[in-house]
Write a protein that holds these residues in place. Structure first.
Motif, PDB file in Angstrom:
ATOM      1  N   GLU A  84     -11.454  -7.850  11.281  1.00  0.00           N
ATOM      2  CA  GLU A  84     -11.716  -9.221  11.736  1.00  0.00           C
ATOM      3  C   GLU A  84     -10.502 -10.140  11.597  1.00  0.00           C
ATOM      4  O   GLU A  84     -10.606 -11.341  11.845  1.00  0.00           O
ATOM      5  N   THR A  85      -9.366  -9.590  11.218  1.00  0.00           N
ATOM      6  CA  THR A  85      -8.108 -10.330  11.224  1.00  0.00           C
ATOM      7  C   THR A  85      -7.197  -9.756  12.302  1.00  0.00           C
ATOM      8  O   THR A  85      -6.682 -10.478  13.151  1.00  0.00           O
ATOM      9  N   ILE A 111      -8.000 -16.889   7.800  1.00  0.00           N
ATOM     10  CA  ILE A 111      -8.107 -16.844   9.257  1.00  0.00           C
ATOM     11  C   ILE A 111      -9.587 -16.842   9.623  1.00  0.00           C
ATOM     12  O   ILE A 111     -10.356 -16.011   9.133  1.00  0.00           O
ATOM     13  N   LYS A 112      -9.982 -17.810  10.425  1.00  0.00           N
ATOM     14  CA  LYS A 112     -11.352 -17.904  10.904  1.00  0.00           C
ATOM     15  C   LYS A 112     -11.300 -18.057  12.419  1.00  0.00           C
ATOM     16  O   LYS A 112     -11.026 -19.146  12.944  1.00  0.00           O
ATOM     17  N   ARG A 113     -11.557 -16.979  13.128  1.00  0.00           N
ATOM     18  CA  ARG A 113     -11.400 -16.989  14.583  1.00  0.00           C
ATOM     19  C   ARG A 113     -12.498 -17.762  15.300  1.00  0.00           C
ATOM     20  O   ARG A 113     -12.257 -18.370  16.323  1.00  0.00           O
ATOM     21  N   HIS A 169      -5.622 -22.739   6.715  1.00  0.00           N
ATOM     22  CA  HIS A 169      -6.382 -21.831   7.573  1.00  0.00           C
ATOM     23  C   HIS A 169      -5.838 -21.854   8.999  1.00  0.00           C
ATOM     24  O   HIS A 169      -5.223 -22.824   9.436  1.00  0.00           O
ATOM     25  N   ASP A 186      -9.648 -12.960   6.308  1.00  0.00           N
ATOM     26  CA  ASP A 186     -10.797 -13.738   6.793  1.00  0.00           C
ATOM     27  C   ASP A 186     -11.838 -13.964   5.702  1.00  0.00           C
ATOM     28  O   ASP A 186     -12.858 -14.602   5.957  1.00  0.00           O
TER      29      ASP A 186
END
Length: 201
Positions: A9-10, A174-176, A187, A159
């Motif tokens: 997820e990163t 990191i928060k997509r 972030h 994440d």
């Protein structure tokens, strides 16, 4: 500068990969459409923010075949279609970081067999010869044990939150798709955003 980057997820879109498998292998393995719906059932929580995916049990229970048979079919499909499961911004970001002179590494938590299997679906990592650490302990503990002595400093991009990194390290979240849980941490929304933040440190 050390820059350690999380994988799932990163760099790698794990859930999209599972859905892709369901589409591409449904003719050979009809039950594969049950994978995504049962995916979370095969995760074991080890501690806060850390879960192990029991990939062998999942494949055996849902598809009735061993992991070796399944992984060979999945890899054959991926290679023939030249599919890549990095997020769209990953190639540019890793390319920049690899040329930056920093010590770039992948730091991922999980079962080593499954993690290395997934990492092969992102060929840019091998192309850039980025070292990989697969660990079964909290990442903060790993960094404190091996990368905190003699004033070593660095950045961990992940994440998950919170992560107890060593004193000389920074955790960049990191928060997509979601807002960060707190404003008290740096972030980013995509990996290419790291270029701006690194220039501040």
């Amino acid at each position: 500068t050390h820059i350690f980057i999380d994988f799932d997820e990163t760099i790698f879109n794990h859930y999209e990969y599972i859905k892709w498998l369901e589409r591409k292998l449904s003719n050979k393995l009809p039950n594969i459409k049950q994978l995504s719906g049962t995916f979370t059932d095969y995760h074991t929580t080890k501690c806060k923010n850390l879960r192990i995916y029991n990939h062998r049990s999942h494949i055996k229970d849902i598809l009735g075949i061993e992991w070796e048979m399944f992984s060979a079919e999945a890899e054959k499909a991926r290679v023939s279609l030249k599919s890549d499961f990095c997020y769209n911004d990953v190639h540019e970001a890793l390319g920049y970081l690899a040329k930056s002179g920093s010590d770039i590494r992948i730091l991922t938590y999980g079962d080593s067999e499954y993690q290395y299997y997934k990492i092969r679906t992102c060929p840019i990592i091998a192309k850039l010869k980025i070292p990989i650490h697969v660990v079964k302990e909290p990442k903060g503990d790993f960094l404190k044990k091996y990368y905190s002595k003699n004033g070593i400093s660095g950045i961990l991009i992940d994440d998950k939150y919170p992560i107890d990194v060593p004193e000389n390290w920074r955790h960049i979240l990191i928060k997509r798709n979601n807002l960060p849980p707190t404003n008290n941490i740096s972030h980013i929304k995509k990996l290419t955003d790291i270029v701006v933040l690194i220039n501040k440190y």
